[in-house]
Design a protein around this motif. Structure first.
Motif, short mmCIF file in Angstrom:
data_model
loop_
_atom_site.label_atom_id
_atom_site.label_comp_id
_atom_site.label_asym_id
_atom_site.label_seq_id
_atom_site.Cartn_x
_atom_site.Cartn_y
_atom_site.Cartn_z
N TYR A 25 0.82 -1.21 0.00
CA TYR A 25 0.00 0.00 0.00
C TYR A 25 0.85 1.27 0.00
O TYR A 25 0.52 2.25 -0.66
CB TYR A 25 -0.93 0.01 1.21
N GLY A 26 1.95 1.23 0.75
CA GLY A 26 2.83 2.39 0.80
C GLY A 26 3.39 2.75 -0.56
O GLY A 26 3.45 3.92 -0.95
N GLU A 27 3.78 1.73 -1.33
CA GLU A 27 4.32 1.98 -2.67
C GLU A 27 3.23 2.50 -3.62
O GLU A 27 3.48 3.40 -4.42
CB GLU A 27 4.95 0.71 -3.23
N VAL A 28 2.03 1.93 -3.54
CA VAL A 28 0.94 2.44 -4.38
C VAL A 28 0.68 3.91 -4.07
O VAL A 28 0.54 4.74 -4.97
CB VAL A 28 -0.35 1.61 -4.19
N MET A 29 0.66 4.24 -2.79
CA MET A 29 0.41 5.63 -2.40
C MET A 29 1.56 6.54 -2.83
O MET A 29 1.34 7.69 -3.25
CB MET A 29 0.19 5.70 -0.89
N ARG A 30 2.78 6.02 -2.77
CA ARG A 30 3.93 6.83 -3.22
C ARG A 30 3.85 7.08 -4.72
O ARG A 30 4.03 8.21 -5.19
CB ARG A 30 5.23 6.11 -2.86
N TYR A 31 3.57 6.03 -5.50
CA TYR A 31 3.46 6.21 -6.94
C TYR A 31 2.29 7.13 -7.30
O TYR A 31 2.33 7.81 -8.33
CB TYR A 31 3.29 4.85 -7.64
#
Length: 224
Positions: A25-31
């Motif tokens: 989830y953190g990576e999706v939010m970062r992207y």
């Protein structure tokens, strides 16, 4: 090994790999531009109400995207030569100093092209028309998914190389630093990307499917 080995193909079943079965989830939010950096998302129990709503939207998008995601990587092993301080590869390195630095000490490399397929592009196009928020999440989710596939592939290469006494550099892609995006044209030929994984280039040298990655993983002797 010969100077250039035959092309190989890997396909991944998400059910057999936690990194593909579970979304970061953190990576999706970062992207998606919702976080500033890696590792900045709070643990589940500390998620704010707003972040929790985003997580629910990510889950919803992932459920819709899951059936159309096809994780594929084509790759080949190549020997790395050296001309002074510049690596000699099966493609033109265009005198890239950034590429030379990342490849320092490498004696071989893996050329790779990864994709999650065209299905996610169709979902992005669909939601661009009817739901900008879902379109944003689908874009970010596609980026996270192809990076997860690249990381999984890279872990396999690291294990393979470690068994041979070799270490691996971080992957390096055309368009990074001073390695021009024109190198993509050579990658398409060297890896037979169109035939094996369905990746093509447009006139701007951008890949289709859009959630695709090409890269080089340099490999060096651990005792060097």
């Amino acid at each position: 090994m010969s100077d250039i080995e035959p092309i190989q193909l890997k396909t991944y079943d998400p059910a057999g790999h936690d990194s593909l079965a579970n979304v970061d989830y953190g990576e999706v939010m970062r992207y998606g531009g919702m976080m500033l950096s890696r590792g900045s998302v709070a643990p589940d129990e500390e998620l704010s109400e707003g972040t929790g709503s985003v997580r629910m939207l990510i889950d919803e998008c992932m459920e819709e995207a899951r059936p159309v995601l096809n994780y594929k990587v084509c790759y080949r092993h190549v020997r790395v030569g050296w001309d002074g301080d510049m690596p000699v590869m099966p493609f033109d390195v265009h005198g890239s100093r950034a590429f030379a630095r990342i490849m320092k000490g490498c004696t071989e490399a893996v050329l790779m092209a990864a994709t999650v397929g065209v299905g996610i592009d169709r979902l992005i196009a669909k939601y661009n028309r009817i739901s900008p928020s879902k379109a944003l999440i689908m874009q970010a989710l596609g980026a996270e998914r192809v990076e997860a596939a690249c990381d999984l592939f890279g872990d396999g290469i690291k294990a393979e190389m470690a068994a041979r006494g070799l270490g691996c550099r971080p992957r390096f892609s055309p368009g990074y630093g001073d390695l021009p995006l024109t190198v993509q044209k050579e990658f398409m030929v060297l890896l037979d990307c169109g035939h094996l994984v369905g990746i093509t280039l447009n006139e701007s040298l951008l890949m289709s499917p859009s959630k695709s990655v090409t890269a080089v993983i340099g490999c060096f002797p651990n005792d060097a």
